[in-house]
Design a protein around this motif. Structure first.
Motif, PDB file in Angstrom:
ATOM      1  N   UNK A   3      35.136  14.179  56.813  1.00  0.00           N
ATOM      2  CA  UNK A   3      35.133  15.637  56.793  1.00  0.00           C
ATOM      3  C   UNK A   3      35.758  16.132  58.103  1.00  0.00           C
ATOM      4  N   UNK A   4      37.033  16.490  58.023  1.00  0.00           N
ATOM      5  CA  UNK A   4      37.785  16.901  59.214  1.00  0.00           C
ATOM      6  C   UNK A   4      38.258  18.344  59.088  1.00  0.00           C
ATOM      7  N   UNK A   5      38.355  18.999  60.231  1.00  0.00           N
ATOM      8  CA  UNK A   5      38.986  20.313  60.277  1.00  0.00           C
ATOM      9  C   UNK A   5      38.069  21.487  60.021  1.00  0.00           C
ATOM     10  N   UNK A   6      36.875  21.258  59.481  1.00  0.00           N
ATOM     11  CA  UNK A   6      36.019  22.378  59.101  1.00  0.00           C
ATOM     12  C   UNK A   6      35.370  23.055  60.308  1.00  0.00           C
ATOM     13  N   UNK A   7      35.011  22.265  61.326  1.00  0.00           N
ATOM     14  CA  UNK A   7      34.438  22.861  62.527  1.00  0.00           C
ATOM     15  C   UNK A   7      35.482  23.730  63.224  1.00  0.00           C
TER      16      UNK A   7
END
Length: 422
Positions: free
Chosen positions: A317-321
């Motif tokens: 899970x990348x990029x959501x923060x």
């Protein structure tokens, strides 16, 4: 056997970099050592154990590997084998049993320890211990970690929320919250802010009252039986509730939950139940990226982000923060150089391998200085403590702070609602 020794993993490995290119300190080198033991060409001696223990388990090598080697699974299996044959001294045996077979197997014991810690902070004992210099007698960076630990919440505030923690008339999603053993005791405010953000995003939230520790620390330490016991308890607790999403706010815990199918692979019935469970697990940043939060606002801040290795390399899970940060008015986001490199926390790595952990942290703090950010955002409690330790070591406490993304987003949402910035 999938490892072709191509070397693509080498630049991604923090310990390989910090040792100046020592082959044995790389994923490729460690796989070669484990294979030599498996083939009977080498004894599982102290050299092998030392190299496996030096590995952070950050799993940054996996996305870099063109052959798809699942290094994390191999590492945990090897550590479990070593644990079966390792003969520890009496003090170490007592410590491991206390931690893995007593404390983390029952949330009520964690809550008891939390109450003891709160009493320790509220009485003169803590100040006496600090003034006496007793913490300097402890190994590694224990004294530093004691200074940067968050203040213990009053026991009444640290109580588990009701099972139906957030009720909605017409919920956009029904989610189940994995509140974690350390998160619910040591980071109580972050858990409360998690519920606040989920409520504001239109979610109905259930918190199973029979859930336990995720078991990640057990799995990383080779305590496979304890990890399996906790996995089964959690699967049973969560599968009784119909929900769209099992939400976590700690990358390490989320990765531990995601790995239940592998952990229980030799038990077909449990493995199938674990697959159903793990498919629903996701980080709160991913859920919030799907939903519409109300406007968020802060005073002008230059913010950088230290990702959780397990959130990105295991949960994928990348990029959501980063996307969440860009939605906060007043925040300017600056990407940290080599942000995909581990910060050196890695569960309890910074306690058991302090020398290597601090070398890695020093490099990370040089990157923080480079971007000149006043806020370091993290998405995992271990990373948060490690970055706070870095701030303390560098003498930057007056100009830089480290916060969990949940706490920053909750603060921004509350400030936007009140129309007041600080």
């Amino acid at each position: 056997m999938n490892c072709t020794r191509c070397g693509f993993c080498l630049p991604s490995c923090p310990t390989y970099i910090q040792t100046g290119g020592n082959e044995a300190s790389s994923p490729r080198g460690r796989i070669a050592l484990m294979k030599a033991v498996a083939d009977g060409k080498k004894e599982p001696d102290e050299e092998v154990e030392a190299q496996l223990n030096e590995c952070l388990g950050c799993r940054a090598c996996e996305p870099a590997c063109p052959s798809g080697v699942n290094y994390g699974h191999i590492l945990e299996q090897a550590r479990a084998v070593i644990q079966e044959h390792k003969r520890y001294s009496v003090p170490v045996r007592v410590l491991r049993k206390t931690v893995f077979q007593w404390l983390f197997l029952d949330r009520r014991r964690m809550e008891t320890v939390h109450r003891m810690r709160w009493m320790y902070e509220k009485t003169p004992v803590q100040k006496l211990m600090q003034k006496s210099g007793a913490f300097r007698l402890l190994p590694g960076e224990a004294a530093l970690m004691e200074r940067i630990m968050p203040e213990a919440a009053p026991p009444k505030q640290a109580l588990r929320p009701p099972v139906l923690a957030v009720r909605q008339q017409q919920p956009l999603k029904k989610v189940v919250f994995f509140d974690g053993c350390l998160m619910s005791t040591m980071f109580t405010e972050t858990n409360q802010n998690t519920l606040y953000l989920l409520e504001k995003s239109g979610c109905e939230v259930v918190v199973p009252d029979t859930q336990q520790c995720c078991g990640a620390l057990h799995a990383h330490a080779g305590e496979a039986d304890g990890a399996k016991k906790l996995a089964k308890t959690n699967i049973e607790a969560f599968e009784q509730i119909e929900a769209d999403f099992i939400v976590t706010n700690a990358g390490g815990c989320g990765a531990g939950l995601k790995e239940y199918p592998f952990l229980l692979k030799e038990e077909p019935e449990w493995c199938e139940r674990a697959k159903v469970f793990s498919e629903k697990v996701g980080d709160i940043s991913t859920l919030l990226a799907e939903l519409e939060l109300p406007p968020m606002k802060l005073d002008a801040e230059l913010v950088t982000y230290q990702p959780s290795c397990h959130l990105e390399n295991v949960m994928k899970e990348k990029g959501n923060v980063e996307a969440l940060l860009r939605r906060i008015e007043g925040v300017t986001y600056a990407a940290m150089p080599d942000k995909e490199q581990c910060c050196g926390s890695a569960g309890i790595y910074n306690l058991v391998q302090p020398r290597m952990a601090m070398k890695i942290l020093d490099k990370k703090m040089a990157d923080v200085r480079h971007v000149q950010a006043s806020v370091i955002v993290t998405s995992n409690p271990g990373c948060l403590l490690q970055m706070k330790a870095g701030i303390e070591r560098e003498g930057l406490a007056d100009s830089v702070k480290a916060v969990h993304i949940v706490d920053l987003a909750a603060e921004a949402l509350k400030q936007a609602e009140s129309g007041v910035t600080t």
